[in-house]
Design an enzyme around this catalytic site. Sequence first.
Site, short mmCIF file in Angstrom:
data_model
loop_
_atom_site.label_atom_id
_atom_site.label_comp_id
_atom_site.label_asym_id
_atom_site.label_seq_id
_atom_site.Cartn_x
_atom_site.Cartn_y
_atom_site.Cartn_z
N SER A 69 0.83 -1.12 -0.02
CA SER A 69 -0.06 -0.13 -0.02
C SER A 69 0.83 1.19 -0.05
CB SER A 69 -0.90 0.10 1.23
OG SER A 69 -2.12 -0.45 0.95
N LYS A 72 0.55 3.30 -2.94
CA LYS A 72 -0.78 3.90 -3.45
C LYS A 72 -0.19 5.64 -3.41
CE LYS A 72 -3.54 0.25 -1.76
NZ LYS A 72 -4.43 -0.09 -0.67
N TYR A 197 -2.40 -2.31 -10.79
CA TYR A 197 -2.39 -2.41 -9.23
C TYR A 197 -1.40 -3.34 -8.49
CZ TYR A 197 -4.34 -2.59 -4.74
OH TYR A 197 -4.40 -2.60 -3.50
N TYR A 249 -4.03 2.95 8.02
CA TYR A 249 -5.55 2.10 8.19
C TYR A 249 -6.21 2.91 9.07
CZ TYR A 249 -2.37 -0.93 5.45
OH TYR A 249 -1.59 -1.74 4.66
N VAL A 267 0.95 -4.12 4.18
CA VAL A 267 0.75 -5.31 4.59
C VAL A 267 2.09 -6.05 4.71
CG1 VAL A 267 -1.86 -5.69 4.26
CG2 VAL A 267 -0.08 -6.37 2.30
N1 GLU Z 1 -1.59 -5.50 -2.54
C1 GLU Z 1 -2.19 -5.21 -1.07
C2 GLU Z 1 -3.83 -5.59 -1.38
O1 GLU Z 1 -4.57 -5.09 -2.34
C3 GLU Z 1 -2.07 -3.98 -0.67
C4 GLU Z 1 -2.74 -3.81 0.68
C5 GLU Z 1 -1.87 -3.20 1.56
O2 GLU Z 1 -0.78 -3.00 2.02
O3 GLU Z 1 -2.56 -2.51 2.49
O4 GLU Z 1 -4.60 -6.18 -0.70
#
Ligand code: GLU
Length: 313
Positions: A69, A72, A197, A249, A267
């Site tokens: 994430s 992002k 993604y 989060y 994650v």
């Molecule tokens: N590639 C992970 C997913 O889509 C990223 C989630 C994350 O790091 O929060 O679940």
Amino acid sequence: MSLTEIDRIHALLPHWVESSRQQCSYGKVASYIPELSKSPIGALGIHIIDASGHSVSAGDTEISFTMQSISKVFTLILALMDIGEEAVFDKVGMEPTGDNFNSMLKLELVQPGIPFNPLINAGAIAISSLIAGASSTEKSCRVLDFLRLLSNNDSLSYDLDVYRSESDTANLNRSMAYFLKDNGVLEGAVEDVLDVYFRHCSISVTCADLAQMALVLAHNGKNPLTGEQLIPRRYVQIAKTFMITCGMYNASGEFAIQVGLPAKSGVSGGILTLVPGRYGIGLVGPSLNRKGNSIAGVALLESLSREFDWSLF
Ligand code: GLU
């Protein structure tokens, strides 16, 4: 001669890493992406770099891990640079959700049916579709090149085992993407968007790479080592605001109170954070707490922020 702050960090960091590391046994590594379950549960490493290029690191900084994430933040910035604020926020909102990062709940409940923000999965998948490029390969190349530039590391690349592992098992993200397509939020073919993604989530980095990227955000888009403005200041402001409100989060409020710095976790156990105008920080600790953040990493950042009075609030 009095010690500079970076000297004091240098003196304290190894001890703090070892005491924070004890938290690792109370967390768990992510396993919903099967390949991530192989991550070293007891690892903890941190790298801090200042505007003149001085750096301090401690713990397991040699390990590579996927951005997940954390990427992002940078796909958001790239989409803003490609198509501007208005076009991006036409497809994605600006508010925290209070739901899990992979939740679909509010997509149907709350109108107009666009994802709440660019850092939850639904929002980040929508952002992947907004990156400029004639094909998914070209979009992915542009994201990778952008991260190579920001990290000052031309060899940044994908962890293909993690990429395949996620792509093979991502039923929830896939269902979310098809739902977004049906709502008119996604541009292009769903599987192509998902490929962009999954690829950016699987970019493999070290703590030093994350710290370099964070240093650019800490200096409002400028690389202080070269003086080059890599990102318009306004887009860094937008990204840092999302990092404060949704970067950790559903623990973003608690993190703002306990640490008080813009941050984004993933994650894989990575955290990218920064002290505005001063340091870029990259950290890894794959053992996660119940909210999905590195359990030892958060403890370490709390100690640092308190000791050096880094909170913005
Ligand atoms: N590639 C992970 C997913 O889509 C990223 C989630 C994350 O790091 O929060 O679940």
